[in-house]
Motif scaffolding. Structure first.
Motif, PDB file in Angstrom:
ATOM      1  N   ASP A 398       0.860  -1.306   0.079  1.00  9.18           N
ATOM      2  CA  ASP A 398      -0.036  -0.109   0.043  1.00  9.18           C
ATOM      3  C   ASP A 398       1.019   1.225  -0.067  1.00  9.18           C
ATOM      4  O   ASP A 398       1.764   1.225   0.488  1.00  9.18           O
ATOM      5  CB  ASP A 398      -0.891   0.130   1.387  1.00  9.18           C
ATOM      6  CG  ASP A 398      -2.100  -0.820   1.174  1.00  9.18           C
ATOM      7  OD1 ASP A 398      -2.377  -1.493  -0.042  1.00  9.18           O
ATOM      8  OD2 ASP A 398      -2.929  -0.967   1.989  1.00  9.18           O
ATOM      9  N   LEU A 399       0.362   2.396  -0.741  1.00  8.96           N
ATOM     10  CA  LEU A 399       1.128   3.600  -0.885  1.00  8.96           C
ATOM     11  C   LEU A 399       0.401   4.650  -0.094  1.00  8.96           C
ATOM     12  O   LEU A 399      -0.557   4.984  -0.254  1.00  8.96           O
ATOM     13  CB  LEU A 399       1.266   3.766  -2.239  1.00  8.96           C
ATOM     14  CG  LEU A 399       1.816   5.272  -2.649  1.00  8.96           C
ATOM     15  CD1 LEU A 399       3.264   5.297  -2.419  1.00  8.96           C
ATOM     16  CD2 LEU A 399       1.486   5.637  -4.110  1.00  8.96           C
ATOM     17  N   LEU A 400       1.327   5.293   1.017  1.00 10.17           N
ATOM     18  CA  LEU A 400       0.636   6.662   1.399  1.00 10.17           C
ATOM     19  C   LEU A 400       1.547   7.701   0.982  1.00 10.17           C
ATOM     20  O   LEU A 400       2.752   7.709   0.840  1.00 10.17           O
ATOM     21  CB  LEU A 400       0.965   6.486   2.957  1.00 10.17           C
ATOM     22  CG  LEU A 400       0.447   5.420   3.765  1.00 10.17           C
ATOM     23  CD1 LEU A 400       0.889   5.422   5.162  1.00 10.17           C
ATOM     24  CD2 LEU A 400      -0.968   5.055   3.440  1.00 10.17           C
ATOM     25  N   GLY A 401       0.720   8.770   0.278  1.00 11.74           N
ATOM     26  CA  GLY A 401       1.316   9.932  -0.081  1.00 11.74           C
ATOM     27  C   GLY A 401       1.230  11.179   1.059  1.00 11.74           C
ATOM     28  O   GLY A 401       0.256  11.165   1.932  1.00 11.74           O
ATOM     29  N   SER A 402       2.134  11.835   1.075  1.00  7.79           N
ATOM     30  CA  SER A 402       2.382  12.811   2.227  1.00  7.79           C
ATOM     31  C   SER A 402       1.584  13.966   1.952  1.00  7.79           C
ATOM     32  O   SER A 402       1.180  14.544   3.023  1.00  7.79           O
ATOM     33  CB  SER A 402       3.759  13.478   2.180  1.00  7.79           C
ATOM     34  OG  SER A 402       3.870  13.865   0.946  1.00  7.79           O
ATOM     35  N   GLY A 403       0.983  14.229   0.667  1.00  6.14           N
ATOM     36  CA  GLY A 403       0.408  15.524   0.344  1.00  6.14           C
ATOM     37  C   GLY A 403       1.497  16.434  -0.136  1.00  6.14           C
ATOM     38  O   GLY A 403       2.464  16.124   0.125  1.00  6.14           O
ATOM     39  N   THR A 404       1.253  17.547  -0.729  1.00  7.23           N
ATOM     40  CA  THR A 404       2.174  18.408  -1.416  1.00  7.23           C
ATOM     41  C   THR A 404       3.051  18.960  -0.192  1.00  7.23           C
ATOM     42  O   THR A 404       2.480  19.439   0.770  1.00  7.23           O
ATOM     43  CB  THR A 404       1.432  19.433  -2.127  1.00  7.23           C
ATOM     44  OG1 THR A 404       0.441  18.705  -3.074  1.00  7.23           O
ATOM     45  CG2 THR A 404       2.357  20.056  -2.947  1.00  7.23           C
ATOM     46  N   ILE A 405       4.390  18.807  -0.530  1.00  5.77           N
ATOM     47  CA  ILE A 405       5.266  19.598   0.160  1.00  5.77           C
ATOM     48  C   ILE A 405       5.627  20.930  -0.324  1.00  5.77           C
ATOM     49  O   ILE A 405       6.380  20.995  -1.378  1.00  5.77           O
ATOM     50  CB  ILE A 405       6.521  18.596   0.306  1.00  5.77           C
ATOM     51  CG1 ILE A 405       6.227  17.235   0.795  1.00  5.77           C
ATOM     52  CG2 ILE A 405       7.392  19.178   1.470  1.00  5.77           C
ATOM     53  CD1 ILE A 405       6.968  16.190   0.882  1.00  5.77           C
ATOM     54  N   SER A 406       5.489  21.874   0.623  1.00  7.61           N
ATOM     55  CA  SER A 406       6.021  23.362   0.100  1.00  7.61           C
ATOM     56  C   SER A 406       6.540  23.829   1.234  1.00  7.61           C
ATOM     57  O   SER A 406       6.180  23.354   2.485  1.00  7.61           O
ATOM     58  CB  SER A 406       4.738  24.060  -0.324  1.00  7.61           C
ATOM     59  OG  SER A 406       4.179  23.747  -1.341  1.00  7.61           O
ATOM     60  N   GLY A 407       7.658  24.888   0.991  1.00  8.82           N
ATOM     61  CA  GLY A 407       8.060  25.651   2.083  1.00  8.82           C
ATOM     62  C   GLY A 407       7.033  26.934   2.180  1.00  8.82           C
ATOM     63  O   GLY A 407       6.444  27.370   1.565  1.00  8.82           O
ATOM     64  N   PRO A 408       7.786  27.823   3.260  1.00  4.67           N
ATOM     65  CA  PRO A 408       7.206  28.914   3.346  1.00  4.67           C
ATOM     66  C   PRO A 408       7.578  30.216   2.164  1.00  4.67           C
ATOM     67  O   PRO A 408       6.743  30.983   2.048  1.00  4.67           O
ATOM     68  CB  PRO A 408       7.585  29.570   4.816  1.00  4.67           C
ATOM     69  CG  PRO A 408       8.622  28.690   4.950  1.00  4.67           C
ATOM     70  CD  PRO A 408       8.665  27.530   4.303  1.00  4.67           C
ATOM     71  N   GLY A 409       8.611  29.893   1.652  1.00  6.54           N
ATOM     72  CA  GLY A 409       9.126  30.983   0.732  1.00  6.54           C
ATOM     73  C   GLY A 409       8.388  30.752  -0.406  1.00  6.54           C
ATOM     74  O   GLY A 409       8.023  29.847  -0.804  1.00  6.54           O
ATOM     75  N   ALA A 410       8.598  31.705  -1.164  1.00  9.18           N
ATOM     76  CA  ALA A 410       8.120  31.884  -2.709  1.00  9.18           C
ATOM     77  C   ALA A 410       8.658  30.902  -3.657  1.00  9.18           C
ATOM     78  O   ALA A 410       7.861  30.560  -4.341  1.00  9.18           O
ATOM     79  CB  ALA A 410       8.298  33.267  -3.095  1.00  9.18           C
ATOM     80  N   ARG A 411       9.867  30.589  -3.525  1.00  5.92           N
ATOM     81  CA  ARG A 411      10.476  29.479  -4.588  1.00  5.92           C
ATOM     82  C   ARG A 411      10.799  28.133  -3.771  1.00  5.92           C
ATOM     83  O   ARG A 411      11.489  27.321  -4.173  1.00  5.92           O
ATOM     84  CB  ARG A 411      11.844  30.209  -4.640  1.00  5.92           C
ATOM     85  CG  ARG A 411      12.106  31.236  -5.402  1.00  5.92           C
ATOM     86  CD  ARG A 411      13.402  32.083  -5.642  1.00  5.92           C
ATOM     87  NE  ARG A 411      13.353  33.339  -6.580  1.00  5.92           N
ATOM     88  CZ  ARG A 411      13.238  33.141  -7.810  1.00  5.92           C
ATOM     89  NH1 ARG A 411      13.152  32.149  -8.681  1.00  5.92           N
ATOM     90  NH2 ARG A 411      12.839  34.517  -8.521  1.00  5.92           N
TER      91      ARG A 411
END
Lengths: 473, 473
Positions: A398-411
């Motif tokens: 079975d596969l679990l995805g974390s959900g989209t990973i973003s940091g706080p910064g614009a880039r």
């Protein structure tokens, strides 16, 4: 576990063509499923530098001391008898990694440690392969000569939403900063069931989906959708976690048992998303056709043990910060994470540097996002504890995805939706191109890398690649 | 197809103990997977009256003219050669119905027709089994002596929301009658991905799930959930549809090709639901732990062909009624349904009478709901066309749920949520009991029945049963 508590002198492999900055150093030993021109049968292999080692070839060779290699370096205390050998040989000859994963983490640890010894310069075990020219010829293959399958047969795929900054940024777009996070977000790892049948291995083209779209959502009067190709096609940068041992239906997995008992390893995951289809379809039961047309996995599974040295803490949960007012974290989600194998390594997350490259149809490459897996707020053990709280059975593969990973910064964003502020701002690309969403012929490359780790070298995921092709008329 | 266009004289089987009102008449021939005390290997069988016929026994018998029976009554025009026989024999010896389903509907039709001829009184083919005492003894087993498995290995499970009156009633509860149906509801069959690993066969106990619950959702201030056993445990009466042949990833299935090309058959489905867990978790990505702790399937798959005589029209879609204002139904959802095998049978739905029995721990039974599958607004071909519009691949054995089926009347509801108006009104049960939601020890029995159909007898689904047991502490 022995390896990382030994002397910290740099260690090297005798395998040729293994650059010092290879993501597949001795410290990694990721598992995948290969096919070759001469033999199209899928079978397990590990990656080392620019080579792969065909593990089935080791199980079949009469001149290779299989039992000696894979039991004498054993660091767990299980008796290793003929039955275990037979079981392991069968697992390492199977067309998916499911049988190997199901053997459990102590076995993964023993086999990985043994493979490190086999491949390391000047260990007593190195001779078994290094000095056996015929076997080396058969089993040690240049990476360019193999094709990769999906590493596992995936029964169910669950996608979470554990990337705090992604959830916050998307929430701001739709509901403003005051109500960006739903009230449940900080109390439970929000997730939903995804589609397993459309998960493909890196390199598989992704057809632009058709779907129902509301062209002018703000228009008054009755809603009149149209049907046509997606116009807001996006990627999502995620970390995927693959399950080793199952739990029985009706039995929850405790958060502190999840890691050792149920996690096999990690991959990169691109959860392609059709934003225009999503916004029209997702109320009230969640995303459906906007997600089920394709999800791309990187081919090499980085074993849980390979990531132990890179443990870190994630984004602090406001519920924990503010226990009195919020009631605090529910008991079943409270974890006490210290690495079992790497002294001093603590935390439920991993400091994996993540990068997104955008390749235009002309071949110009731009790195459009850089972030880290430490930007997650929920750990995979917490996701697993929550997933099974009501008794839901997880199965091997079975596969679990974390959900989209973003940091706080614009880039530091993990989706075009965020980078372009919902399609309102273009991003600049090499070759004088600009984009809001993906055009046909565009490719997205995800990379993950733990950098020069401990004494062995880098632990990386390789690439997770997909190119958009025109959908059917 | 021949059978139903022939003379309408009542037909009977020579199989003993087949009451005139059996749901498993000659007109039905549903397929399932059995095990017995003597042989625990799962294998295909059909149900006839109070017996089951072990199909693997037919494939193995040297005295049974397999090729003659299953090819000479063929009503399709495929050449039936030795390869086909071998393939069919293997499919009818497999531990799930997936291999048989994958052979496609023309083969299902041929085999069902052949089995009807084999089991009917006074047909030339009846002798092959009726007069072979040894084979009859081995293959024709009293239903009470077999145990049932899940009929198929289910890769992905998708649950739709196609029951118009259910969607309307639930919408009224949450948003009032003005906004009961979301704007997308009439334009597309709303659905979401469910959990395949927790689907169980009728008779399997269901453990009351634990979960996060917001005890007082209306309270002001920060939300403070608790973790504990579900207090609002519900059932959902659904029809399930199982997929025969897959589509390739990236290729949509046309609505008018879905039935003949991709539908294997139908089952009853109880999509158990934890309402208190659901209301806290489901925003914004849909139901998760409130649904993934268990879903119960009836064991016998009623083949698509067995339902052909019972075609009917469903609930009229307001979008169709009001084409000018709404833009009408999207092209890919417009179906022209006339039965290919039963003259005059028209419509995308089936007139299946559905009933729900509530059994208390003391054993008192009350029929708490009666409705019909004709209360759906979207047909399964429409669901399939929508599901694959963006290219999502369906695989053999995939399960599509209709969503809860309710009629407009007070006694026609398919869930306790509706019957009790969100838990505000108790329902009266035999034995002086009352309920709002399910207590430990309560059982729910779903039944579906097409009544005395055409000349062969009744086509029914049998029972789909589940009893609630106390969850783990």
């Amino acid at each position: 576990m022995s390896s990382s508590s030994q002397a910290a002198a740099p260690r090297r492999t005798w395998v040729p063509d293994c650059p010092a900055d290879s993501p597949f150093s001795l410290a990694n030993i990721p598992f995948g499923i290969i096919r070759t021109r001469n033999d199209n049968t899928p079978r397990p292999a590990i990656a080392i530098g620019n080579h792969v080692l065909d593990l089935r070839a080791l199980t079949r060779s009469s001149s290779f001391p299989f039992a000696e290699i894979f039991s004498s370096t054993s660091s767990d205390n299980n008796a290793n008898d003929d039955n275990d050998d037979a079981e392991l040989k069968q697992a390492l000859s199977s067309p998916t990694l499911n049988a190997f994963a199901a053997l459990g983490r102590p076995v993964h640890r023993r086999v990985r440690t043994a493979l490190q010894a086999l491949l390391e310069t000047d260990t007593p075990h190195a001779t078994a392969l290094r000095d056996n020219a015929a076997l080396r010829e058969e089993a040690l293959l240049p990476k360019t000569t193999v094709r990769m399958n999906l590493p596992m047969s995936i029964g169910d795929y669950t996608d979470f939403y554990a990337g705090y900054h992604h959830a916050y940024a998307v929430g701001c777009m739709f509901r403003g900063p005051e109500n960006a996070l739903q009230p449940n977000y900080t109390h439970l790892p929000v997730g939903y069931h995804g589609r397993a049948s459309s998960i493909v291995v890196s390199g598989t083209p992704i057809s632009r989906p058709k779907g129902q779209i509301l062209l002018d959502p703000a228009a008054t009067g009755p809603k009149k959708p149209v049907t046509g190709p997606c116009r807001r096609l996006d990627f999502e940068l995620e970390l995927g976690c693959l399950i080793s041992r199952p739990n029985a239906m009706g039995e929850a997995i405790k958060v502190d048992d999840a890691d050792e008992g149920h996690i096999f390893g990690y991959v990169l995951l691109n959860d392609w998303s059709a934003r225009d289809i999503q916004s029209w379809e997702y109320v009230p039961l969640g995303p459906f056709n906007s997600k089920n047309f394709g999800s791309t996995l990187s081919p090499w599974v980085v074993l849980a043990d390979a990531l132990e040295p890179f443990r870190c803490h994630g984004v602090e949960n406001p519920v924990v910060r503010n226990e009195e007012e919020t009631g605090g974290l529910q008991d079943y989600l409270r974890e006490k994470v210290a690495s079992t194998s790497v002294p001093g390594a603590r935390g439920g997350m991993f400091d994996i540097r993540l990068e997104v490259d955008f390749i235009t149809p002309q071949g110009d490459t731009t790195t459009i996002g850089k972030t880290s897996a430490s930007q997650l707020m929920w750990s995979f053990p917490q996701m697993i504890a929550h997933h099974t709280l009501g008794g839901c059975p997880l199965r091997t593969g079975d596969l679990l995805g974390s959900g989209t990973i973003s940091g706080p910064g614009a880039r530091e964003k993990g989706s075009l939706l965020e980078m372009t502020e919902g399609g309102k701002k273009e991003i600049m690309l090499a070759g004088m191109e600009v984009r809001t969403f993906l055009k046909d012929g565009d490719a997205i490359v995800l990379r993950g890398d733990c950098g020069a780790g401990v004494e062995y070298g880098r632990v990386g995921f390789g690439e997770c690649v997909g190119r958009i092709q025109t959908g059917l008329p």
